[in-house]
Enzyme design. Sequence first.
Site, PDB file in Angstrom:
ATOM      1  N   ARG A 159      32.121  38.308  48.476  1.00 19.97           N
ATOM      2  CA  ARG A 159      32.466  37.026  47.821  1.00 19.97           C
ATOM      3  C   ARG A 159      31.235  36.121  47.643  1.00 19.97           C
ATOM      4  O   ARG A 159      31.320  34.899  47.764  1.00 19.97           O
ATOM      5  CB  ARG A 159      33.530  36.255  48.622  1.00 19.97           C
ATOM      6  CG  ARG A 159      34.832  36.968  48.785  1.00 19.97           C
ATOM      7  CD  ARG A 159      35.579  37.119  47.461  1.00 19.97           C
ATOM      8  NE  ARG A 159      36.886  37.675  47.705  1.00 19.97           N
ATOM      9  CZ  ARG A 159      37.156  38.985  47.780  1.00 19.97           C
ATOM     10  NH1 ARG A 159      36.185  39.872  47.595  1.00 19.97           N
ATOM     11  NH2 ARG A 159      38.374  39.416  48.015  1.00 19.97           N
ATOM     12  N   SER A 178      43.216  33.304  47.795  1.00 19.73           N
ATOM     13  CA  SER A 178      42.760  33.180  49.183  1.00 19.73           C
ATOM     14  C   SER A 178      41.872  31.954  49.330  1.00 19.73           C
ATOM     15  O   SER A 178      40.896  31.817  48.592  1.00 19.73           O
ATOM     16  CB  SER A 178      41.946  34.406  49.591  1.00 19.73           C
ATOM     17  OG  SER A 178      42.719  35.555  49.393  1.00 19.73           O
ATOM     18  N   GLU A 188      36.613  29.698  50.270  1.00 20.39           N
ATOM     19  CA  GLU A 188      36.270  30.595  49.152  1.00 20.39           C
ATOM     20  C   GLU A 188      36.120  29.852  47.807  1.00 20.39           C
ATOM     21  O   GLU A 188      35.140  30.075  47.104  1.00 20.39           O
ATOM     22  CB  GLU A 188      37.330  31.693  49.045  1.00 20.39           C
ATOM     23  CG  GLU A 188      36.907  32.835  48.155  1.00 20.39           C
ATOM     24  CD  GLU A 188      37.921  33.973  48.127  1.00 20.39           C
ATOM     25  OE1 GLU A 188      38.131  34.615  49.152  1.00 20.39           O
ATOM     26  OE2 GLU A 188      38.480  34.211  47.047  1.00 20.39           O
TER      27      GLU A 188
HETATM   28  C1  LIG Z   1      46.731  33.702  42.497  1.00 25.84           C
HETATM   29  C2  LIG Z   1      45.246  33.983  42.639  1.00 25.84           C
HETATM   30  C3  LIG Z   1      44.834  35.204  43.137  1.00 25.84           C
HETATM   31  C4  LIG Z   1      43.462  35.483  43.268  1.00 25.84           C
HETATM   32  N1  LIG Z   1      43.092  36.709  43.759  1.00 25.84           N
HETATM   33  C5  LIG Z   1      41.781  37.008  43.898  1.00 25.84           C
HETATM   34  C6  LIG Z   1      41.369  38.303  44.383  1.00 25.84           C
HETATM   35  O1  LIG Z   1      42.200  39.181  44.652  1.00 25.84           O
HETATM   36  N2  LIG Z   1      40.043  38.540  44.530  1.00 25.84           N
HETATM   37  C7  LIG Z   1      39.107  37.599  44.205  1.00 25.84           C
HETATM   38  O2  LIG Z   1      37.908  37.898  44.358  1.00 25.84           O
HETATM   39  N3  LIG Z   1      39.456  36.380  43.730  1.00 25.84           N
HETATM   40  C8  LIG Z   1      40.759  36.059  43.560  1.00 25.84           C
HETATM   41  N4  LIG Z   1      41.134  34.820  43.098  1.00 25.84           N
HETATM   42  C9  LIG Z   1      40.091  33.823  42.769  1.00 25.84           C
HETATM   43  C10 LIG Z   1      39.705  33.795  41.258  1.00 25.84           C
HETATM   44  O3  LIG Z   1      40.687  34.409  40.477  1.00 25.84           O
HETATM   45  C11 LIG Z   1      38.357  34.476  40.994  1.00 25.84           C
HETATM   46  O4  LIG Z   1      37.353  33.908  41.778  1.00 25.84           O
HETATM   47  C12 LIG Z   1      37.943  34.391  39.507  1.00 25.84           C
HETATM   48  O5  LIG Z   1      36.820  35.197  39.282  1.00 25.84           O
HETATM   49  C13 LIG Z   1      37.652  32.963  39.066  1.00 25.84           C
HETATM   50  O6  LIG Z   1      37.520  32.981  37.663  1.00 25.84           O
HETATM   51  P1  LIG Z   1      37.648  31.655  36.806  1.00 25.84           P
HETATM   52  O7  LIG Z   1      37.283  32.000  35.393  1.00 25.84           O
HETATM   53  O8  LIG Z   1      38.995  31.054  36.994  1.00 25.84           O
HETATM   54  O9  LIG Z   1      36.512  30.769  37.470  1.00 25.84           O
HETATM   55  P2  LIG Z   1      36.490  29.175  37.669  1.00 25.84           P
HETATM   56  O10 LIG Z   1      37.437  28.819  38.777  1.00 25.84           O
HETATM   57  O11 LIG Z   1      36.654  28.475  36.377  1.00 25.84           O
HETATM   58  O12 LIG Z   1      34.998  28.976  38.205  1.00 25.84           O
HETATM   59  C14 LIG Z   1      34.601  29.485  39.447  1.00 25.84           C
HETATM   60  C15 LIG Z   1      33.096  29.251  39.614  1.00 25.84           C
HETATM   61  O13 LIG Z   1      32.394  30.045  38.667  1.00 25.84           O
HETATM   62  C16 LIG Z   1      31.560  29.220  37.838  1.00 25.84           C
HETATM   63  N5  LIG Z   1      31.561  29.828  36.494  1.00 25.84           N
HETATM   64  C17 LIG Z   1      32.637  30.019  35.692  1.00 25.84           C
HETATM   65  N6  LIG Z   1      32.251  30.629  34.553  1.00 25.84           N
HETATM   66  C18 LIG Z   1      30.908  30.825  34.642  1.00 25.84           C
HETATM   67  C19 LIG Z   1      29.918  31.395  33.767  1.00 25.84           C
HETATM   68  N7  LIG Z   1      30.233  31.914  32.576  1.00 25.84           N
HETATM   69  N8  LIG Z   1      28.616  31.419  34.182  1.00 25.84           N
HETATM   70  C20 LIG Z   1      28.275  30.910  35.404  1.00 25.84           C
HETATM   71  N9  LIG Z   1      29.154  30.351  36.262  1.00 25.84           N
HETATM   72  C21 LIG Z   1      30.458  30.312  35.875  1.00 25.84           C
HETATM   73  C22 LIG Z   1      32.187  27.850  37.895  1.00 25.84           C
HETATM   74  O14 LIG Z   1      31.227  26.838  37.622  1.00 25.84           O
HETATM   75  C23 LIG Z   1      32.680  27.811  39.331  1.00 25.84           C
HETATM   76  O15 LIG Z   1      31.625  27.490  40.202  1.00 25.84           O
HETATM   77  C24 LIG Z   1      42.496  34.510  42.932  1.00 25.84           C
HETATM   78  C25 LIG Z   1      42.933  33.267  42.421  1.00 25.84           C
HETATM   79  C26 LIG Z   1      44.284  33.004  42.269  1.00 25.84           C
HETATM   80  C27 LIG Z   1      44.719  31.683  41.710  1.00 25.84           C
END
Ligand SMILES: Cc1cc2nc3c(=O)[nH]c(=O)nc-3n(C[C@H](O)[C@H](O)[C@H](O)COP(=O)(O)OP(=O)(O)OC[C@H]3O[C@@H](n4cnc5c(N)ncnc54)[C@H](O)[C@@H]3O)c2cc1C
Length: 341
Positions: A166, A239, A335
């Site tokens: 992570r 998480s 996280e």
């Molecule tokens: C129900 C649920 C289940 C989940 N299960 C998992 C799981 O099984 N495993 C897991 O690892 N995670 C899980 N997550 C967490 C999440 O889905 C991941 O971390 C996902 O990759 C976040 O993507 P996002 O586009 O929503 O990022 P955001 O929440 O929009 O951003 C997260 C971070 O990334 C940065 N960011 C976003 N886009 C870019 C870009 N293009 N370039 C540089 N930085 C960027 C943002 O500034 C921020 O710091 C879960 C979340 C939920 C709600």
Amino acid sequence: MGLECIRGASLAPLNTFGIDECAEQLCLVHSDAELREALALADQRGWPVQLLGGGSNLVLAGPVSGLTVVMRSRGRRVVRRNGDSALIEAEAGENWHRLVVWSLDLGLHGLENLSLIPGTVGAAPVQNIGAYGVELCDLFDSLQALDRRTGALCWLNREDCRFAYRDSLFKQQPGRYVILRVRLRLHTRPVPRLDYAPLAAAWQALGLKQPDSRVISRLVCDIRRSKLPDPARLGNAGSFFKNPLVSAEQAAAMLARWPGMPHYPQVDGSVKLAAGWLIEQAGWKGHSRERVGVHREQALVLVNLGGARGGDIMALARDIQQDIERRFGLQLEMEPQLLGN
Ligand SMILES: Cc1cc2nc3c(=O)[nH]c(=O)nc-3n(C[C@H](O)[C@H](O)[C@H](O)COP(=O)(O)OP(=O)(O)OC[C@H]3O[C@@H](n4cnc5c(N)ncnc54)[C@H](O)[C@@H]3O)c2cc1C
């Protein structure tokens, strides 16, 4: 068409916790050119820049000052196939799960265990997403990013990205890189990863002879739907805490005291513990306050019970962290990323 910025836009529909905070300025970018335009505008006006994908790994602590850039670029393609592998490329704004389904429909294998993780392709390397025994870095080839320090485009390979559990370069140097597109190396034949016990059990129960990545993807989706609350109904960010990594000695000492404690030895000799188990043992599972709580089925997930602010979530998180430290001598690390003032 010029770039459109919205002043004082609500971020409530743009984060899965459903926290209602505003962005001072917000714009959606669909291409590299629009991104450059947005960054130039922010430089000109002296606005700090925040990036947003699907908002599924965020806690909004307050209003977000400056410019919030929402990555909405689309596109995915097979770059080349050679022998047992295929190189695919997807734009940062693509939905992660749709990429997984697309790759499986093309007969490519490897992403099935990462099915149904919310969010975008561009955010996947940021925390090296992982689930059911597979991490993004296992399939990662390279990515193209805009280095905001130099203004140049660069390609970063797996070593450059410093992936860990992570964690990655992008968490270690926040704000420096905008990830534009990601390349993954997938298999042209099934390579099933069934080390996660509930997934292995569900697979065995089907009694299928041949490995089938689409079936594995469906099983992963079923398990996830049965375990995790749907953010559309109950705001959450998956998480909330990382699973702590401890030394073999510390794990042995803890096991002497709590013999039933789940523990997973790692290749580097450390031992991964289950944060959810620790939180459940401490009695927090199902705990609820006025606007926030710990999910009834999954102690690792904090939920918005309605109208929660970032401060409510962080106060609950801090109380859990302090209690776990007092009981087990372990510091739970959060996280999701904190955003806002
Ligand atoms: C129900 C649920 C289940 C989940 N299960 C998992 C799981 O099984 N495993 C897991 O690892 N995670 C899980 N997550 C967490 C999440 O889905 C991941 O971390 C996902 O990759 C976040 O993507 P996002 O586009 O929503 O990022 P955001 O929440 O929009 O951003 C997260 C971070 O990334 C940065 N960011 C976003 N886009 C870019 C870009 N293009 N370039 C540089 N930085 C960027 C943002 O500034 C921020 O710091 C879960 C979340 C939920 C709600």
